[in-house]
Structures are given as C-alpha cells and as structure tokens.
Enzyme design. Structure first.
Site, PDB file in Angstrom:
ATOM      1  N   GLU A 166      40.768  41.858  32.374  1.00 15.91           N
ATOM      2  CA  GLU A 166      40.618  41.359  33.743  1.00 15.91           C
ATOM      3  C   GLU A 166      40.932  42.412  34.823  1.00 15.91           C
ATOM      4  O   GLU A 166      41.856  42.236  35.644  1.00 15.91           O
ATOM      5  CB  GLU A 166      41.485  40.113  33.947  1.00 15.91           C
ATOM      6  N   TYR A 294      37.745  30.214  33.165  1.00 17.56           N
ATOM      7  CA  TYR A 294      38.653  29.088  33.406  1.00 17.56           C
ATOM      8  C   TYR A 294      38.056  28.038  34.320  1.00 17.56           C
ATOM      9  O   TYR A 294      38.239  26.832  34.110  1.00 17.56           O
ATOM     10  CB  TYR A 294      39.981  29.600  33.972  1.00 17.56           C
TER      11      TYR A 294
END
Ligand SMILES: OC[C@H]1NNC[C@@H](O)[C@@H]1O
Ligand SMILES: [Ca+2]
Length: 452
Positions: A166, A294
């Site tokens: 990330e 997510y």
C-alpha cells in the site's frame, strides 16, 4: 454441494504484518522502526497503544503456524521487519533477525503452507528516517539492498515476493494526513515519497529475481472503485481526480505508462522530482498485482483552496444514512465494489495474475462463554468471495485470496481497538481463540468454494 467453485489450486490464505503481530520489539538485535517512535509518541495512537508486545507472535509463532495448518489455508502472507534484518537500515546485517524468518518459512513449508513475503509493511528503520526516510532518494537504494539480503537468505524457499504494501497509505497517510508514521503533513513530501517508494520497488525486483530463482514478484496496492456522490459534473470530475490520486498514480507508472498527465497537471509544482531512468525502473515487469480491497471511494467536489485535489470522501455517517452497512472502521460494506475493481483492472491494465492480498473487516467481536460468534464477518467474507467468483467467471486472472487478518492485531493509529482477525486475541492472556468465521472459512477452503 458447492455452487460457486473456485479453480483447482486457488490459493486461499490469510495475511498479517510484522509490526502488527510480532511484539518483541527490542529482542535479538532488532532496531527501532518509525512505528516504534510514532506509537510511543503521546496522542498518536488509541489510548497510547504500541506494538511492543502485540500478539507476541515472535515467541508464539509455532502455535500460530499450527492454527494456520488447522485452518487448512494453503498460503500465508506475512511481512519481514526491516529493522530485524538491518537494525540501522543499512550496513550491519543482524543474523538473528534472518534466523527468525528462516525458521518461520521452514515451519510453513513443513505445514504445506506457501509463504508470500511482503518486504515493506510500514516499519521503516528509524535510523533511515533520521536520514530523511522515504523523502530521501537514498532510501530507495537502501530498500533494494535490504531486499537483496533477505532474498539471498530465503529465496531458495520463498517463491512469492511482494515489494511494498500500500504505497499510497505510506505516502499520503504517513506524509500528508500525518495519521501514520512518520506523522508528516506535507503534500509535496508525500508526492515525492510516492515516487521514491515506486522507485525502490523498481530497484528491488531485479535484486529479488537474481537471488530467488523462478520467483514470482509483485507489489500490493490499496485500490478502490471511485463513485461520484451525485451525477453532477463537478462530482464526476472530482471522482476522476480522486481515481487518479488513489489508483492511477501508482498503476500507470507500474504498467509502463508513466505518471498520469491529469494528475501531473493537478499537482503542478507539487509534482515529484524524477531522474532519467526512474520511470523505466518503476515499469519493470511484475509477475502479479496484489490488490487490497476494503470499500469503494465515494467522492464529491470540494472547493476549499487548501485541497489541490478539490475532491473529498463522503463521510461514513452520510453513507450510513444512505443505507450502507458500515464496519467498525466506518467503511461501507460493498461486495460489488470488489467485482467492479477487478473488472476495471482487467480492462485497463490486464495484469497477468492478480492476488487479493487483503480483504476483511473489523466488527465489534465479543468473547462470550469462551466463543466469538461473528456472523457479520462471515456474511462479509461470503459476499466478497462471491464477487471474486463472478470476476473469475468474467475472465479475471485471480489466483488467490488472503483474508485480513489471521488474528486480531495492532490496527495502527486505532491500536488494538479494531479486530480484523479470524482468530480472537485476548490481549490480557495473549490466548488465541478461533472465531466462528475461522471454522466457516475452513469449510470454504475445504470445499474450494461457496456452498450456498
Ligand atoms: O486496515 C486494515 C488493514 N489495511 N491494509 C493494511 C493493514 O496493515 C491494515 O491492518
Ligand atoms: Ca535493541
């Protein structure tokens, strides 16, 4: 009977990260990381929580491997703590740090679990931060040297490598919002950091390949489909800019297109300083793209001058009012967003292989009579697995799916207040208590699909 079957050999797994589970922060020669510094800085984390002990995985890893084996997941994604390997970031190698991961890898292979190793999951050695951190170009070289040391030791047995986890979060949450280590709030630095992270990836890939024959090497990005709050032109344009900010800024250079022109124009003089050859290095071919999904990004236009992007996320309470169910993180539960994201990636970038390297949810898990019933997590995973299955049927080259997370752990600025695990951790006793979702996931793995 299995209605939605996944391909034979589909790599079901779980994921963790070093600073979030290991503890033992001052043991066997480990040096301090920027998260040691940040979590020990008053006010930075929920109730001052730190990773000093975490889940004590550094000592309890045999039990944790046993729990993975009982789960039946054929893969496990974990990260290596750079400060255990090179306590000063560069120079002197700490053999005891390498020994820990060497033993862990052997135990995983013994348990017939395929290790996926993330080289950087946010725990930069503090010594490197003291020399500029990711804002300094030299750190990109230090990362490649660190990757070389690790790949030389583990590359005969580890065949799946993820350079970064990330980079968007590292750059913008750590250097623009300042909510993560090192806690800097500077847009120009954040954008330059994103360039150095990508550059470090580009230099690490050949080093890993040289030391780990026939290895699969990739990078993990946090990606979201971006949805305009309304069909108004200003919101649609804001969503486009946000898509550039979050997704295309990383995907385009990694897939050989250089930085997106619209974002270079939006950033103007905040654009990164790059040297000749940087973009070629960043575009080194990768064997897979790791996707952490997510929730979608719901975006509206924002006129405030402080915001070069002129786009903001719709706040959670508005999403809830609009009918979305939220997790404990305030993230809207949108399984279709995973399908939408995978189809977009296939259409616009066509990676040869995709792994979902993280997907999961935090819910208010309660330990009652020695058990944790987590129906919301089961529903969350079921619906997201179903979305992944639809994407597979539409030709997306999805080869595996890692649930975040194997166990409850240190959720960064939220400390231990957010529980993502399939296994409940009693932080008083460090006892591991599998939740109902652990047994449910075990059934999915055994059936290699969803039974209803
Ligand atoms: O917020 C949940 C997870 N998101 N991706 C990175 C991980 O370190 C986080 O715990
Ligand atoms: Ca020490």
């Amino acid at each position: 009977m299995v209605e939605r079957r996944f391909p034979d050999g589909f790599l079901w797994g779980t994921a963790t990260a070093a600073y979030q589970i290991e503890g033992a922060v001052d043991e066997d020669g480990r040096g301090p990381s920027i998260w040691d510094t940040f979590s020990h800085t008053p006010g930075k984390t929920f109730e001052g929580h730190t990773g000093d002990v975490a889940c004590d995985h550094y000592h309890r890893w045999p039990e944790d491997v046993h729990l993975m084996q009982q789960l039946g997941a054929p893969a496990y994604r974990f990260s290596i703590a750079w400060p255990r390997i090179l306590p000063q970031g560069t120079g002197q190698v700490n053999q005891r740090g390498l020994d820990f991961y060497d033993r862990l890898v052997d135990a995983l292979l013994q348990a017939e679990i395929t290790p996926f190793v993330t080289l950087y999951h946010w725990d930069l050695p503090q010594a490197l931060q003291d020399r500029g951190g990711w804002a300094a170009r030299e750190t990109a070289e230090a990362f490649a040297a660190y990757a070389d040391v690790v790949a030389r030791r583990l590359g005969d047995r580890v065949k799946h490598w993820i350079t970064h986890n990330e980079p968007w979060v590292v750059a913008f949450v750590g250097h623009f919002l300042g909510v993560h280590a090192p806690g800097i709030q500077d847009a120009r630095i954040a954008i330059q950091v994103s360039h150095h992270l990508l550059l470090s990836h580009g230099h690490a890939v050949p080093a890993i390949r040289a030391a780990s024959p026939d290895a699969q090497v990739g990078i993990t990005l946090n990606l979201s489909p971006v949805r305009p709050a309304t069909e108004a032109e200003e919101d649609r344009l804001a969503a486009q800019r946000y898509d550039g900010f979050l997704n295309r800024w990383f995907l385009d250079p990694l897939f050989g297109r250089g930085y997106p022109q619209d974002m270079l124009a939006t950033y103007g003089e905040l654009a990164p300083t790059a040297q000749t050859g940087d973009l070629d290095a960043i575009a080194v071919p990768i064997d897979f793209l790791g996707v952490n999904y997510y929730t979608p990004a719901f975006v509206r236009y924002d006129a405030s001058v402080l915001n070069p992007l002129k786009a903001i996320l719709v706040p959670p309470e508005e999403l809830q009012a609009a009918g979305y169910e939220l997790t404990e993180m305030g993230w809207a539960i949108v399984p279709d967003g995973l399908y939408e994201l995978l189809i977009r990636l296939q259409r616009d970038f066509a990676p040869s292989t995709i792994y979902i390297t993280e997907n999961g949810a935090a819910f208010a898990d309660q330990l009652e009579d020695g058990a944790v019933r987590d129906p919301k997590r089961i529903a969350f995973l079921h619906d997201h697995f179903a979305a992944a299955h639809r994407a597979l049927q539409d030709g997306v080259p999805l080869r595996g799916y890692f649930v975040w997370s194997l166990m409850d752990n240190f959720e960064w600025a939220h400390g231990y207040s957010k529980r993502f695990g399939l296994i409940y951790i009693d932080y008083e006793t460090l006892e591991r208590i599998p939740k109902e979702s652990y047994a449910w996931y075990s059934e999915v793995i055994r059936a290699n699909g969803l039974v209803q």
